[in-house]
Design a protein around this motif. Structure first.
Motif, PDB file in Angstrom:
ATOM      1  N   VAL A 124       0.891  -1.240  -0.025  1.00 13.76           N
ATOM      2  CA  VAL A 124      -0.162  -0.154  -0.104  1.00 13.76           C
ATOM      3  C   VAL A 124       0.847   1.193   0.030  1.00 13.76           C
ATOM      4  O   VAL A 124       0.714   2.137  -0.889  1.00 13.76           O
ATOM      5  CB  VAL A 124      -0.884  -0.058   1.102  1.00 13.76           C
ATOM      6  N   ILE A 125       1.745   1.285   1.092  1.00 15.08           N
ATOM      7  CA  ILE A 125       2.631   2.607   1.119  1.00 15.08           C
ATOM      8  C   ILE A 125       3.397   2.838  -0.178  1.00 15.08           C
ATOM      9  O   ILE A 125       3.291   3.849  -0.671  1.00 15.08           O
ATOM     10  CB  ILE A 125       3.496   2.354   2.266  1.00 15.08           C
ATOM     11  N   GLY A 126       4.033   1.941  -0.461  1.00 12.59           N
ATOM     12  CA  GLY A 126       5.130   2.067  -1.908  1.00 12.59           C
ATOM     13  C   GLY A 126       4.070   2.313  -3.039  1.00 12.59           C
ATOM     14  O   GLY A 126       4.595   3.293  -3.764  1.00 12.59           O
ATOM     15  N   CYS A 127       2.910   1.675  -3.320  1.00 13.62           N
ATOM     16  CA  CYS A 127       2.044   1.942  -4.469  1.00 13.62           C
ATOM     17  C   CYS A 127       1.498   3.438  -4.347  1.00 13.62           C
ATOM     18  O   CYS A 127       1.343   3.995  -5.276  1.00 13.62           O
ATOM     19  CB  CYS A 127       1.171   0.863  -4.569  1.00 13.62           C
ATOM     20  N   GLU A 128       1.298   3.923  -3.240  1.00 16.56           N
ATOM     21  CA  GLU A 128       0.729   5.169  -3.096  1.00 16.56           C
ATOM     22  C   GLU A 128       1.649   6.174  -3.182  1.00 16.56           C
ATOM     23  O   GLU A 128       1.223   7.367  -3.961  1.00 16.56           O
ATOM     24  CB  GLU A 128       0.099   5.425  -1.629  1.00 16.56           C
ATOM     25  N   PHE A 129       2.980   6.038  -2.971  1.00 21.71           N
ATOM     26  CA  PHE A 129       4.183   7.023  -3.248  1.00 21.71           C
ATOM     27  C   PHE A 129       4.568   7.132  -4.601  1.00 21.71           C
ATOM     28  O   PHE A 129       4.560   8.107  -5.331  1.00 21.71           O
ATOM     29  CB  PHE A 129       5.183   7.093  -2.284  1.00 21.71           C
TER      30      PHE A 129
END
Length: 460
Positions: free
Chosen positions: A182-187
């Motif tokens: 989630v965090i990686g794809c959002e950034f």
């Protein structure tokens, strides 16, 4: 933050003022308890200051940038010039500051005593803060999480975490994102909208590996269409950096180079050195082990939020904080399993899901006991207006209730509220099919999917 406490004895001491901690404190005072809330940083914790709120502000700026680029498609003549990162940060920081001020006011108005400083558990009913011992008849541990790295991977220089990514003063021309969750794809989504050449490296076979396979397929297709590159199925080996950037090597020898690398490999529990071990609390890789009612097995000590194994989500922390306060009050609140807590990945496109994936349902119920239905957003009027594609996928126990709802598309996270009710209230497709969904809305897609699964598709 409110003035440092003068009282030293409370009905409930809460260690940590993030999502889970302040929710526990607010619910506890509603129930008539005296509450001491211990926080070494800022009330609101990671979610407000380094997570949910600032990242979603960046994502909204990214959405506006994409809208400006595509304005002509919608009959609006506009010119996209550039991203003013200073202005973006000012917008983001203004949102955070406003929410922080509001939270401070709420905590003060409710009569919660805020104790400033780093707390350490010193007994079944005591916490020490700055040399002063505070006593609580009950204690709620809510010390949150931190951005993890990997063994041998040092953070610093051009290797950053999400905390650093939120305070960047310049936009890189290229970036590697280590971690396709989630965090990686959002950034990655934000940076692509800001004009960055982005590559995601994920050791597992796919991006967002915890989502339903159909959602993953649609998500990866959408990221490819946007020009976001990714390499899956091979793990990280090492990184080298110099004044020009970083060079990342995978275990298969493949290399990638960029201006910087974001490490987004998950979050670890903040429990080390806080006296939990000494108090007899069971830890597993730093996580606090509790029973289903969030009790640690020691005295009247409970634990909530990211330090408890499972989903690390702010709204899970809220729910658990409320649960702990009500459990202490003897109200016997209902346990909500992690699988029935909604999840949203706020990228473009968004992923929203709750309940069992098709794979998990088949493993739990058996292949012959599961039915699925996919509704394509191409048939939804509002989605066509917004210019988004995607699907709504339902997973049902055969002749039984819906056990999973999985959605992907622009702004589909806004539909997760109804989806959560459907799954948690064990609704049958036939139940949902008779509900009226306003037209034209994306919410209709949920209704259409249930109509189809109930055997009476309207447009199929």
């Amino acid at each position: 933050m409110a003035d440092t406490a003068t009282a030293q004895e409370f009905d409930i001491l809460v260690l940590g003022g993030g999502s889970g901690g302040y929710a526990a404190a607010l619910r506890a005072v509603q129930l008539g308890f005296s509450v001491g809330l211990i926080e070494k940083g800022k009330l609101g914790g990671t979610c407000l200051h380094n997570g949910c709120i600032p990242t979603k502000a960046l994502l909204h700026s990214a959405e506006v940038a994409d809208s400006a680029r595509s304005a002509e498609k919608y009959g609006v003549k506009a010119t996209f010039e550039s991203i003013d990162l200073n202005a973006v940060n000012a917008y983001k920081d203004g949102i955070v500051a406003g929410k922080f001020k509001g939270l401070q006011g709420l905590i003060k108005a409710k009569g919660i005593t805020v104790i400033e400083g780093a707390g350490k558990l010193t007994g079944e009913n005591t916490v020490e803060v700055n040399g002063t011992t505070y006593t609580g008849k009950n204690i709620v541990l809510a010390t949150g999480s931190y951005s993890r790295s990997l063994p041998g991977l040092d953070i610093g220089g051009k290797v950053i975490t999400s905390d650093h990514a939120l305070t960047m003063e310049t936009i890189p021309s290229s970036a590697i994102v280590l971690g396709g969750g989630v965090i990686g794809c959002e950034f990655a989504s934000v940076w692509k909208s800001f004009g960055v050449d982005v590559t995601i490296i994920e050791g597992l076979p796919s991006l967002v590996p915890n989502e339903d396979a159909s959602i993953v397929k649609n998500f990866e297709r959408a990221f490819k269409k946007r020009g976001i590159k990714f390499n899956t199925g091979t793990f990280f080996d090492k990184v080298e950096q110099n004044d020009d950037g970083v060079k990342v090597t995978l275990v298969d020898g493949k290399t990638f180079e960029a201006d910087l690398m974001l490490v987004a490999v998950g979050r670890g529990p903040v429990t080390d050195g806080l006296g939990y071990d000494e108090a007899g609390i069971t830890l597993d890789r730093g996580f606090v082990i509790t029973n289903e009612r969030l009790h640690t097995g020691v005295g009247n000590i409970y634990a909530v939020g990211d330090i408890v194994p499972g989903l690390q989500l702010a709204h899970r922390g809220y729910q658990q904080g409320i649960f702990a306060a009500e459990e202490i009050a003897g109200l016997k609140p209902v346990v909500v399993e992690d699988v029935n807590i909604p999840k949203v990945t706020y990228s473009e496109p968004e992923i929203a899901s709750v309940g069992l994936t098709e794979k998990a349902a088949r493993e739990k119920l058996g292949d012959d006991k599961v039915e699925t239905q996919e509704y394509n957003l191409a048939g939804n009027g509002k989605s066509s207006i917004l210019g988004t594609g995607g699907i709504v996928k339902l997973v049902r126990e055969k002749d039984g209730p819906v056990v999973g709802v999985h959605m992907i598309g622009t702004r589909m996270g806004e539909q997760i509220g109804e989806a959560q009710l459907i799954v948690n209230w064990e609704a049958y497709p036939e139940d949902v099919a008779q509900l009226v969904h306003a037209h034209p809305t994306q919410n209709e897609s949920l209704g259409e999917a249930h109509l189809a699964l109930a055997g009476k598709p309207l447009h199929g």
